[in-house]
Design an enzyme around this catalytic site. Structure first.
Site, PDB file in Angstrom:
ATOM      1  N   HIS A   1       0.732  -1.031  -0.183  1.00  0.00           N
ATOM      2  CA  HIS A   1      -0.038   0.014  -0.010  1.00  0.00           C
ATOM      3  C   HIS A   1       0.922   1.299   0.194  1.00  0.00           C
ATOM      4  CE1 HIS A   1       0.311  -1.591   4.051  1.00  0.00           C
ATOM      5  NE2 HIS A   1       0.690  -0.393   4.561  1.00  0.00           N
TER       6      HIS A   1
ATOM      7  N   GLY B   1       1.541   3.452  -3.336  1.00  0.00           N
ATOM      8  CA  GLY B   1       0.346   4.451  -3.869  1.00  0.00           C
ATOM      9  C   GLY B   1      -0.089   5.228  -2.796  1.00  0.00           C
ATOM     10  N   HIS B   2       0.354   5.283  -1.481  1.00  0.00           N
ATOM     11  CA  HIS B   2      -0.160   5.940  -0.389  1.00  0.00           C
ATOM     12  C   HIS B   2       0.930   6.508   0.713  1.00  0.00           C
ATOM     13  CE1 HIS B   2      -3.036   6.847   2.986  1.00  0.00           C
ATOM     14  NE2 HIS B   2      -4.045   7.381   1.917  1.00  0.00           N
ATOM     15  N   PHE B   3       1.792   7.161   0.394  1.00  0.00           N
ATOM     16  CA  PHE B   3       1.858   8.079  -0.740  1.00  0.00           C
ATOM     17  C   PHE B   3       3.539   7.864  -1.174  1.00  0.00           C
ATOM     18  CE2 PHE B   3      -1.334  10.052   1.639  1.00  0.00           C
ATOM     19  CZ  PHE B   3      -2.291  10.076   0.789  1.00  0.00           C
TER      20      PHE B   3
ATOM     21  N   VAL C   1       2.152   6.793   4.051  1.00  0.00           N
ATOM     22  CA  VAL C   1       1.235   7.131   5.153  1.00  0.00           C
ATOM     23  C   VAL C   1       0.443   5.410   5.343  1.00  0.00           C
ATOM     24  CG1 VAL C   1      -0.544   8.164   6.246  1.00  0.00           C
ATOM     25  CG2 VAL C   1       1.635   9.490   5.421  1.00  0.00           C
TER      26      VAL C   1
END
Length: 162
Positions: A59, A62-64, A69
Site C-alpha cells: 500500500h 501508492g499511499h504516498f 502513510v
C-alpha cells in the site's frame, strides 16, 4: 507463553499468540493480514494486537510514494482482525473454524499518521456480546500515543456447508 497477573484480588491469565496461531484462526493472508502478534490476551475481554509497519508493504507504493502513510482503513482492519481473532477462540473448533464478518465501524477518529518503522498496537476491549454478535472499542497506539480509535462490531457465522 501465558502470564499470571493479579488485579483487584482476582487472578487472570494473559496469553499471547504468535503469527502461526493467528494464521490458523483468521482466513486473511499477506498482504491483507494486519496483525503480526497478539499479547495480553484476557479471554475475550481485552487483547493487544501488534503490527510492525514496514516500508515494503504494497500500500505504500501508492499511499504516498514520497511520504508513505498507512491508510486509516487498514488500521481499522487491524483492529477488527485483533478483535475477530479473540472472538473466534471462544468457539469450539469442529471440522472448520467459523468465520468472522466485520459489521460496523463507529466513532472512528484518526489522530496522527502511521509510517514505516512504527510498531502499531491495537488495544481492543470488548463492550458487549449478544449471541453471535460482538462489539469492541479499539485504540491504535504508536509509542504509547493514540493514533486512531473506533468502535467495531462483528458477526460470527458458520462456514458454508457446515
Amino acid at each position: 507463553m501465558d502470564v499470571q497477573v493479579e488485579t483487584k484480588g482476582e487472578t487472570a491469565t494473559l496469553g499471547t499468540a504468535d503469527i502461526s496461531r493467528i494464521l490458523a484462526t483468521l482466513p486473511h493472508r499477506y498482504p491483507f493480514l494486519m496483525v503480526d502478534r497478539i499479547v495480553d490476551i484476557d479471554g475475550d475481554r481485552h487483547a493487544i494486537g501488534i503490527k510492525n509497519v514496514t516500508a515494503n508493504e504494497p500500500h505504500f507504493q501508492g499511499h504516498f510514494p514520497d511520504n508513505p502513510v498507512m491508510p486509516g482503513v487498514l488500521i481499522l482492519e487491524g483492529m477488527a482482525q485483533t478483535a475477530g481473532t479473540i472472538c473466534l477462540w471462544q468457539y469450539p473448533v469442529e471440522n472448520a473454524s467459523p468465520l468472522v464478518y466485520f459489521m460496523t465501524i463507529d466513532k472512528a477518529k484518526f489522530r496522527r499518521p502511521v509510517v514505516p518503522g512504527d510498531v502499531l498496537e491495537y488495544h481492543m476491549t470488548k463492550l458487549t456480546k449478544r449471541r453471535n454478535m460482538w462489539w469492541f472499542r479499539g485504540e491504535a497506539k504508536v509509542d504509547g500515543q493514540l493514533v486512531a480509535e473506533a468502535e467495531v462490531s462483528a458477526m460470527i457465522a458458520a462456514r458454508a456447508g457446515k
